[in-house]
Scaffold this active site. Structure first.
Site, short mmCIF file in Angstrom:
data_model
loop_
_atom_site.label_atom_id
_atom_site.label_comp_id
_atom_site.label_asym_id
_atom_site.label_seq_id
_atom_site.Cartn_x
_atom_site.Cartn_y
_atom_site.Cartn_z
N CYS A 83 -2.48 1.64 10.48
CA CYS A 83 -1.91 1.72 9.13
C CYS A 83 -0.94 2.88 8.94
CB CYS A 83 -3.03 1.81 8.11
SG CYS A 83 -4.14 0.40 8.13
N CYS A 215 -9.01 -2.44 -3.78
CA CYS A 215 -8.68 -2.60 -2.37
C CYS A 215 -7.21 -2.96 -2.22
CB CYS A 215 -9.51 -3.73 -1.75
SG CYS A 215 -11.30 -3.58 -1.96
N SER A 216 -6.57 -2.40 -1.20
CA SER A 216 -5.19 -2.78 -0.94
C SER A 216 -5.15 -4.20 -0.38
CB SER A 216 -4.54 -1.82 0.06
OG SER A 216 -5.27 -1.79 1.27
N HIS A 346 0.32 -3.41 0.97
CA HIS A 346 0.11 -2.66 2.21
C HIS A 346 0.50 -3.48 3.44
CE1 HIS A 346 -1.39 0.11 5.06
NE2 HIS A 346 -2.67 -0.22 5.06
#
Length: 399
Positions: A83, A215-216, A346
């Site tokens: 990430c 939450c992404s 994301h």
């Protein structure tokens, strides 16, 4: 060492995977890269090197992506760091400039993702990169919850048990970020949710009270930055739009992080703390000098523990910043004015460069509805489990 400047940034709108029909990663890269070149006022032929980040894709997808901008024979390096991939590409571009290897470098990131939670074991015939982390957490079999949500959710539970934070603190972080994203035309979500809506959404990790809106999401999208030397800025008269990288550090997992028995350290707080300390020392700054922050809120729990790792609050006191309103407009800092990963989206390879774009706009004073008044110092935090944390500090070239 040479000074390093960002003079152009580009960003696509982040989208739910598959929402834009016939939108493949070369299209994304063309969109963000062209925007960055136009923003910098340069031609692709002036770019001497490119670092291209993505997590899911074939081995030379970076070349294929950049070929949408031009084919001039420059070195193109493919980057994958989970990430933190986008900020790793930025880190490598900045090192190339700082070391005098080039005067103009492209950092670009993209991701074309599948809907649904991310698997930690994509192959099945080799050890997963996070196996050591799972072993340290004494996880003998896959959790009933999505693995990443379980790991960061467990860190949230630890914070609640040790320091007295509550599920409401985490829900309020998500409420803030969704509210911030309303003013961001590039965000995947641009809707404000009440605290009650955040708390009542689908439960993802019950022990922490982690709901879906905390939450992404998985996302498609791309971001890019043009990184140049001081000589390039002067030669092309770009000082008025240039933003200087005044401090930058990448830290990977340390043995000590696995020996404390703390889930908070295992998911990266220890890496973040060390990187932030290095950046503050390089830049001659403290957390109190910072005005605006884009940090890696993959889950609401990670935003709260990152407050402490970045030095915005003492260890165990991050939730007091939520109580005081010190992480939103009118408070001490504005954290994630873009909406953060939770609301902006994301796409793994693009996230770090999207953070760079947002902070560049903030320091130029061109962030429109999201503008943090009087922003002069910006801080970026991007983390990938497995693992790497990249922290970057920025200031306008002219101030």
């Amino acid at each position: 060492m040479n000074r390093v400047f960002v003079v152009g940034v580009g960003l696509t709108k982040f989208e739910k995977p598959g929402r834009r029909e016939n939108w493949d990663y070369p299209d994304m890269a063309r969109e963000s890269g062209t925007m960055a070149l136009l923003d910098a006022g340069i031609e692709f032929e002036q770019v001497e090197e490119a670092f291209v980040g993505y997590v899911y894709g074939e081995s030379t997808a970076g070349e294929r992506a950049v070929y949408e901008l031009g084919m001039t024979g420059i070195p193109i390096t493919n980057v994958n760091n989970n990430c933190s991939t986008g900020s790793t590409a930025l880190y490598l571009a900045a090192r190339s400039i700082r070391g005098g290897l080039a005067d103009c470098v492209l950092a670009l990131g993209f991701e074309k993702m599948k809907a649904g939670s991310i698997s930690l074991d994509s192959f099945g015939d080799r050890e997963p990169p996070l196996q050591r982390h799972m072993d340290a957490l004494a996880l003998s079999s896959p959790p009933a919850f999505p693995p990443a949500a379980w790991m960061f959710g467990s860190a949230g539970v630890e914070h609640m048990e040790r320091y007295g934070s509550t599920p409401e603190h985490f829900a309020r972080i998500a409420e803030k970020n969704h509210r911030h994203s309303v003013g961001n035309p590039y965000a995947q979500f641009q809707r404000e949710y009440s605290l009650a809506e955040v708390e009542a959404d689908k439960m993802i990790y019950e022990p922490m009270g982690l709901t879906r809106l905390q939450c992404s999401p998985t996302s498609d999208g791309s971001a890019a930055a043009i990184v140049v030397s001081e000589a390039f800025v002067e030669r092309h008269g770009l000082a008025a739009q240039a933003v200087e990288i005044v401090g930058q550090a990448m830290v990977t997992d340390m043995r000590a992080s696995f020996e404390t028995g703390s889930t908070i350290d295992i998911v990266g707080a220890d890496m973040t703390r060390k990187a932030a300390e290095a950046v503050y020392a390089q830049a001659g700054l403290t957390a109190q000098d910072v005005d605006v922050i884009e940090l890696h809120d993959c889950f609401s729990a990670n935003e709260l523990i990152t407050y402490e790792a970045l030095g915005l609050a003492e260890i165990g006191e991050g939730h007091h910043l939520v109580d005081s309103g010190d992480t939103t407009y009118g408070g001490r800092w504005v954290v994630n004015p873009s909406g953060g990963l939770i609301s902006k989206g994301h796409p793994l390879g693009a996230t770090g460069l999207a953070q760079c774009a947002e902070l560049t706009w903030q320091l130029r004073g061109t962030a429109e509805a999201r503008q943090v008044r009087g922003a002069k110092v910006a801080l970026q935090h991007n983390i990938g489990l497995g693992g790497a944390a990249v922290v970057t500090a920025y200031r306008p070239a002219e101030r």
